[in-house]
Design an enzyme around this catalytic site. Structure first.
Site, PDB file in Angstrom:
ATOM      1  N   LYS A 312       0.631  -1.222   0.242  1.00 33.81           N
ATOM      2  CA  LYS A 312      -0.073   0.031   0.048  1.00 33.81           C
ATOM      3  C   LYS A 312       0.892   1.113  -0.176  1.00 33.81           C
ATOM      4  O   LYS A 312       0.806   2.095   0.770  1.00 33.81           O
ATOM      5  CB  LYS A 312      -0.960   0.157   1.335  1.00 33.81           C
ATOM      6  CG  LYS A 312      -2.082  -1.044   1.098  1.00 33.81           C
ATOM      7  CD  LYS A 312      -3.153  -0.873   2.092  1.00 33.81           C
ATOM      8  CE  LYS A 312      -4.223  -2.037   2.019  1.00 33.81           C
ATOM      9  NZ  LYS A 312      -3.708  -3.265   2.650  1.00 33.81           N
TER      10      LYS A 312
HETATM   11  O1  S5P Z   1      -9.650  -2.907   1.966  1.00 36.80           O
HETATM   12  C1  S5P Z   1      -8.994  -3.757   2.224  1.00 36.80           C
HETATM   13  C2  S5P Z   1      -7.758  -3.890   1.392  1.00 36.80           C
HETATM   14  C3  S5P Z   1      -6.908  -5.087   1.865  1.00 36.80           C
HETATM   15  S1  S5P Z   1      -5.554  -5.059   0.638  1.00 36.80           S
HETATM   16  N1  S5P Z   1      -9.011  -4.696   3.282  1.00 36.80           N
HETATM   17  C4  S5P Z   1      -8.305  -5.641   3.749  1.00 36.80           C
HETATM   18  O2  S5P Z   1      -8.608  -6.247   4.583  1.00 36.80           O
HETATM   19  N2  S5P Z   1      -7.078  -5.826   2.881  1.00 36.80           N
HETATM   20  C5  S5P Z   1      -6.122  -6.797   3.273  1.00 36.80           C
HETATM   21  O3  S5P Z   1      -6.753  -8.261   2.918  1.00 36.80           O
HETATM   22  C6  S5P Z   1      -5.680  -6.796   4.497  1.00 36.80           C
HETATM   23  O4  S5P Z   1      -4.523  -6.149   4.659  1.00 36.80           O
HETATM   24  C7  S5P Z   1      -5.398  -8.177   4.794  1.00 36.80           C
HETATM   25  O5  S5P Z   1      -4.159  -8.528   4.473  1.00 36.80           O
HETATM   26  C8  S5P Z   1      -6.222  -9.228   3.925  1.00 36.80           C
HETATM   27  C9  S5P Z   1      -7.716  -9.424   4.808  1.00 36.80           C
HETATM   28  O6  S5P Z   1      -7.422 -10.225   5.920  1.00 36.80           O
HETATM   29  P1  S5P Z   1      -8.452 -11.042   6.853  1.00 36.80           P
HETATM   30  O7  S5P Z   1      -7.649 -11.754   7.643  1.00 36.80           O
HETATM   31  O8  S5P Z   1      -9.346  -9.944   7.350  1.00 36.80           O
HETATM   32  O9  S5P Z   1      -9.368 -11.834   5.691  1.00 36.80           O
END
Ligand code: S5P
Length: 480
Positions: A312
């Site tokens: 990011k």
């Molecule tokens: O809007 C966003 C963008 C990203 S890249 N929301 C997110 O959650 N992410 C990323 O996706 C976040 O940094 C993490 O690595 C992943 C989601 O992880 P989870 O464990 O919540 O599925």
């Protein structure tokens, strides 16, 4: 005795209009040749010859108006206008923020025929943008004349938008003239032609729809098969991603948010066969070393997935270039894709692109976020889309929570995917794979804790992968 065209091309070469080297085109594409006609404004006689050759090449005998495509088309159109006594129009690049706010200057009436004048076409998008504006004003736009057709798909793209484009010369012809007159070596000429041949899949985007070079159909990303999207993009990594998705029947990206190299590599080894991408936050690791990424690269090759560092980036071009290539992580060396914010504008992408040294790399713009209270407004999304269109050779797509684009060239990545939870305590919000794909328009689902914290991560990954791919197949087979 040289023909008028031969003499003109040799003269253009001598004043530095044709350059050989390593250039980044407007689209972001790296090119071994650059044709920069702008400097002819310093050579009035030669400009007159260029204008004459273009006028002679025009598709019809008569037009009521001419319109130059900014910027280099403008002085050429002016010469044609005064010599042939045909009124001229100017289409601004941006509307003025004051006065009449007109996008087109000059007098005209409905239905008048207008010839568009442009220096060079690659994809044809500049000509198309101008045509689109003129058509909205009820002008009759059928033809364009360009000096050089780079033979990279622009003429075909414009034809599919009902614009007939003729060129004074083509890349092949220009190179053969330069070769004949000793201006270029056989080797360079061959390499340029090879480059042109392998970079013909350009496409243009209009305000309302996308023109693809598959027949003349207008395609909607959500309805297109991955196979059909391969030929719409000139971004090599996007193509590869589509190929991997098709080969592995997977639209699953795992977010491997773990803190040790061992955990990361174990996940990559076990989940590798089921994913198209492995997303990292490399700065979470407590024991990062060069070996970590070397091993990760080997696993990516073994299991055929791309590495996606969720850095990011969010600063000015110069700073992100230093962050991308330097520091502890040297991200450009091992990550196929990286995320970035669109906030700083286009320079951030130019900064990243300046580090790749010809390696296939790409970026994904975070245009919307999954967390509650995210500040990513519609206006911000539109800005990100514009940046993506202007840098289509480097931008692979968007991280988003809705179908931010219908353009089949761009990939939509959707995080915040999990079966069992609605969210976490820190603002994360979840949807199921089916909702993400069918309702939110995702091409790729990003799943983190839903897999990494599952009792059996491999079984969980298989379930997300199968459900995700099934939903994609259902979406493309659905009738409108
Ligand atoms: O809007 C966003 C963008 C990203 S890249 N929301 C997110 O959650 N992410 C990323 O996706 C976040 O940094 C993490 O690595 C992943 C989601 O992880 P989870 O464990 O919540 O599925």
């Amino acid at each position: 005795m040289l023909t008028k065209l031969e003499q003109c091309i040799v003269d253009l070469y001598n004043i530095g209009v044709v350059k050989f080297g390593d250039f980044t085109l407007k689209s972001g594409m790296q090119s071994p040749i650059y044709f920069d006609l702008r400097i002819i404004i310093s050579y009035p006689k030669l400009m007159e010859t260029v204008a004459e050759l273009m006028w002679e090449a025009r598709p019809c005998k008569e037009y009521e108006l001419v319109c130059g495509v900014a910027y280099t088309g403008l002085p050429i159109a002016t010469v044609i206008s005064t010599k042939q006594d045909i009124p001229m129009l100017i289409r601004r690049k941006e509307t003025k923020g004051y006065g009449t706010k007109k996008l087109v200057e000059g007098n005209f009436t409905d239905g008048q025929t207008c010839l568009m004048i442009e220096d060079v076409i690659v994809s044809g998008s500049s000509v198309y943008e101008t045509a689109e504006t003129l058509r909205e004003l009820e002008l009759d736009i059928k033809d364009a004349v360009v000096f050089l057709d780079r033979e990279q798909g622009g003429a075909g793209n414009l034809r599919s938008m009902d614009i007939n484009v003729v060129s004074v010369t083509s890349m092949t012809e220009m190179l053969s003239i330069l070769l004949k007159h000793g201006c270029v070596t056989q080797e360079i000429s061959d390499s340029v032609l090879e480059f042109v041949k392998s970079n013909t899949a350009t496409s243009i985007v209009s305000k309302n729809k996308t023109a693809c070079n598959i027949g003349t159909d207008v395609m909607d990303r959500k309805k297109c098969s991955l196979e059909s999207r391969m030929s719409t993009t000139s971004q090599p990594l996007t193509k590869r991603l589509f190929e991997i998705m098709v080969a592995k029947k997977s639209n699953l990206c795992v977010a491997a948010d773990v803190t040790t190299s061992e955990e990361l590599l174990t996940l990559a080894e076990k989940l590798g066969p089921h994913i198209c991408l492995l997303k990292t936050h490399i700065d979470i690791l407590t024991d990062f070393s060069k070996d970590t990424v070397e091993n990760l690269k080997n696993l990516a090759a073994k299991h055929n997935f791309l590495i996606f560092e969720d850095r990011k980036f969010g600063d000015i071009g110069n700073t992100v270039a230093n962050q991308y290539i330097g520091g502890t992580y040297n991200i450009v060396d091992w990550a196929d894709l990286v995320t970035l914010h669109g906030l700083p504008g286009d320079g951030i992408i130019k900064g990243l692109m300046s580090c790749t040294s010809g390696r296939p790399r790409g970026c994904v713009l975070v245009s919307q976020m999954s967390s509650t209270g995210a500040l990513t407004t519609q206006e911000y999304v539109s800005g990100c889309k514009k940046i993506a269109e202007q840098n289509q050779y480097f931008v692979v797509g968007f991280v988003s929570q809705s179908s931010v684009t219908d353009d089949p060239r761009f990939v939509v990545f959707t995080p915040g995917v999990q079966y069992n939870k609605k969210g976490d305590d820190l603002g994360q919000q979840y949807n199921t794979p089916r909702v993400a794909i069918m309702e939110k328009g995702a091409d790729i689902i990003i799943v983190g804790r839903g897999i990494t914290q599952a009792e059996d991560p491999v079984a969980a990954a298989v379930r997300y992968k199968e459900d995700g791919f099934k939903a994609y197949l259902e979406r493309v087979s659905e009738q409108n």
